[in-house]
Scaffold this motif. Sequence first.
Motif, mmCIF file in Angstrom:
data_model
loop_
_atom_site.group_PDB
_atom_site.id
_atom_site.type_symbol
_atom_site.label_atom_id
_atom_site.label_comp_id
_atom_site.label_asym_id
_atom_site.label_seq_id
_atom_site.Cartn_x
_atom_site.Cartn_y
_atom_site.Cartn_z
ATOM 1 N N ASP A 184 8.830 -23.731 1.820
ATOM 2 C CA ASP A 184 8.653 -22.378 1.652
ATOM 3 C C ASP A 184 8.425 -22.128 0.239
ATOM 4 O O ASP A 184 9.415 -22.821 -0.501
ATOM 5 N N VAL A 185 7.849 -20.950 -0.506
ATOM 6 C CA VAL A 185 7.764 -20.930 -1.930
ATOM 7 C C VAL A 185 7.888 -18.334 -2.008
ATOM 8 O O VAL A 185 7.190 -18.393 -1.121
ATOM 9 N N LEU A 225 13.568 -21.664 -9.540
ATOM 10 C CA LEU A 225 15.241 -22.039 -9.250
ATOM 11 C C LEU A 225 14.659 -22.471 -7.695
ATOM 12 O O LEU A 225 13.936 -22.724 -7.033
ATOM 13 N N GLN A 226 15.907 -23.208 -6.760
ATOM 14 C CA GLN A 226 16.138 -23.558 -5.108
ATOM 15 C C GLN A 226 16.909 -23.483 -4.981
ATOM 16 O O GLN A 226 18.191 -23.183 -5.489
ATOM 17 N N ALA A 227 16.829 -23.351 -4.001
ATOM 18 C CA ALA A 227 17.819 -23.028 -2.657
ATOM 19 C C ALA A 227 17.450 -24.317 -1.453
ATOM 20 O O ALA A 227 16.377 -24.517 -0.778
ATOM 21 N N ILE A 258 10.416 -17.879 -9.099
ATOM 22 C CA ILE A 258 10.106 -18.358 -8.275
ATOM 23 C C ILE A 258 10.695 -19.064 -7.084
ATOM 24 O O ILE A 258 11.911 -20.110 -8.305
ATOM 25 N N VAL A 259 11.186 -18.806 -6.162
ATOM 26 C CA VAL A 259 12.522 -19.655 -5.508
ATOM 27 C C VAL A 259 11.771 -20.727 -4.728
ATOM 28 O O VAL A 259 11.311 -20.416 -3.503
ATOM 29 N N GLN A 260 12.301 -21.356 -4.385
ATOM 30 C CA GLN A 260 11.646 -22.880 -3.203
ATOM 31 C C GLN A 260 12.851 -23.749 -2.037
ATOM 32 O O GLN A 260 14.138 -23.443 -2.658
#
Length: 720
Positions: free
Chosen positions: A128-129, A90-92, A122-124
């Motif tokens: 940061d991750v 995922l991207q945020a 897994i959110v980027q």
Amino acid sequence: MERNPDTATQLSVSDFEEHAWLLQQQYPEQALKHFSAWRFTDEVDPARLEAALKAVITHIPELNVRYRFNDEGELLKVREDDWRACVAMLQADDDSQAQELLLAHQSQPWDAENQPPLAALIVQIKTDVILAFVLHQVLDQTCREDDLYRMTLDAYAGRSVGAPHLPWLQRHGTAGADAADTVAVAPPADAGKVVTVILEEFRSALGEPTMAQDDDFFDFGGHSLLATRIIGKLLSSHGIEVQFNDFFSTPSAAALASRAQVIGTAGACALSEQAHEVQKAPFALAQASLGRAYAAFEFGTIFNLPFALDFLDEVDERLFEQAFTDLIERHASLRTTFHFEAGEAYQQRIAPGQLGRFKWFWSSGESEGASLASEASYQFDLSRELPMRVRFLRDPQSQRQTLSLLVHHMAIDEWSLNVMMEELGKAYLARAVGKAPVWEAPAPSFHEYSVHEQAKGMNQQHLAYWTDMLRPATLGLALPAVDGASRAAVGEISTRAEWFEIKPDQALIDHLYSFARQNNSSLFGVVYSAIALALHKVGGLQDLVIGTSASGRTDPAYYETVGYFTTMVAHRVQFDSRQTVGALIENTSRLINESMAYADVPMEHIQQALGMTPADGLLFDVYVQIHANNALNGALPTPDARSIRYRHIDPDKNQSMFGIQFEIMENMLDGQRSLRLVVTYRSDRYSAEQMARVSAAIEQVFALFVSPEGAAVKVEHVRA
């Protein structure tokens, strides 16, 4: 050829899984899921992290299964091969969007026929991750979120994935598959750097700037409470994972570094509750259990904590009041009211500007007619007053000052007291030069912790650990009668108590410390084992349940928070007549240390799961705890480099909720180790003659421990 889902990669369905599956079918709108998230601030390769997740999911087939019916109407569990069904990238843009994404995954209902019970996310967020796990409760007997986190980082670092740490399942042969493929990565961080980091944490915690990398942690005053803090600090601040047992087998920085695992820097949880905004909060889980016990004892004085200090030097009471006010403003638990309404139990924070409405401090000039005894017996109304009273007394003959510090247990625990006394010295020094203290960092509010813990709920896997250990145990304690005195029923609520001390001489104390080191144990483990062995001999016991306390602080973010985190835990100690004393100590110490990872479950809930009711009382009569490096022995610093020394005064013990309570008082005074064993017993349950036999047996076991052959003697040959 098309695969038949009813036969291919079919796994057996346990009764627990069937129950969890059925519960979800009955309540499809509910998300019966656990959720945890970690933030990585160091550089992490998302693709490599994804490959590590593949290794873990391949290693544990239950993570990627579907539940379906066959033609006979039987529930089947079928493993799927595509591991990507369990993983989402995922991207945020920011933390707020990341939080929305994670909570959305947690709140989704589970389609057991078409979705796996695990979602690894897994959110980027820019550099940061965040790594998050959402697990359905059907996996509660398979693994925990922290298991998956550890195993993923092992795979990321190129180590073997290992197995979930579920000892209650491993004993039944249900944990573990064959070793999985691991992910090829670069070698771990430089070992010399790990040694340096660990040594600096040792020096900081022990106040020993000259400590060397081969020096023994315990030789410099280290103890289990400090070890707990260091373990949390190493993991949260440096990404270095150390096991609790390793502190006793490898207690130097150099040796401990050889056992450590470097897993990268990870913050505690990616989500926050905005601590400064929480004004009204529910009780934390352990605090709620304490509150119910407090109500059962009719809101009396059983949970008063009456501390007292004897000042060896003159202290400025006005400055002391200012310094303590700084603590009250810093720590919300000290300015909290507690409410026990039938429909809602909660804690309400009082704003610093409203503290003037409460009387909590009395100078010696205001204390005529008061005494330590009268203060200790004060009955709080926690809904209307602060949970603490600070009063100075002055001896009319010697003019020495004594401080009564009465605090209710709902507000603090022993760890909190250490935090308070350390910060009191900083605040007193600042006020002595006309300044307000400057803190290195804000102390997260206990109210925030309570909200977060209640939302997360109790860890059912941890509960299962305790019930599995304790279900077959013999509860309570039966000692042979000496004088024919009658004993009250186990469930009777009574708090009348007597107490006495066992005070080893200095030579015996030094030998006990050496004996602990030789047997890869702590002083607590050795004395705990001595108490258990003595009671075994006096009572002819095959097993014994012993209660003790755990810090309850599993999140390093709250290490500097004042509040009631403590939980009671209970261990089943089993006695094998053919076992050596050394093996008994080693096994008991390992049991204690390993169980600390599960110590977030309140005893009340363990007893309920075992089928006990409040009328049954506690499942243990014996309670053992340690008070190491008592913060009430110390000194306040002054601007002219003098120190205002104070010493702890033992309270007069006349109440106890335990049958027999053993308090191990371990201190370092004037450069010399000291040790006392304070024994408090309920006088309606045990006689003075019985306790004299127990005391003599403990002293005989101590003498055996320090004899040349002590560790090699078999339990059946111990005379006590």
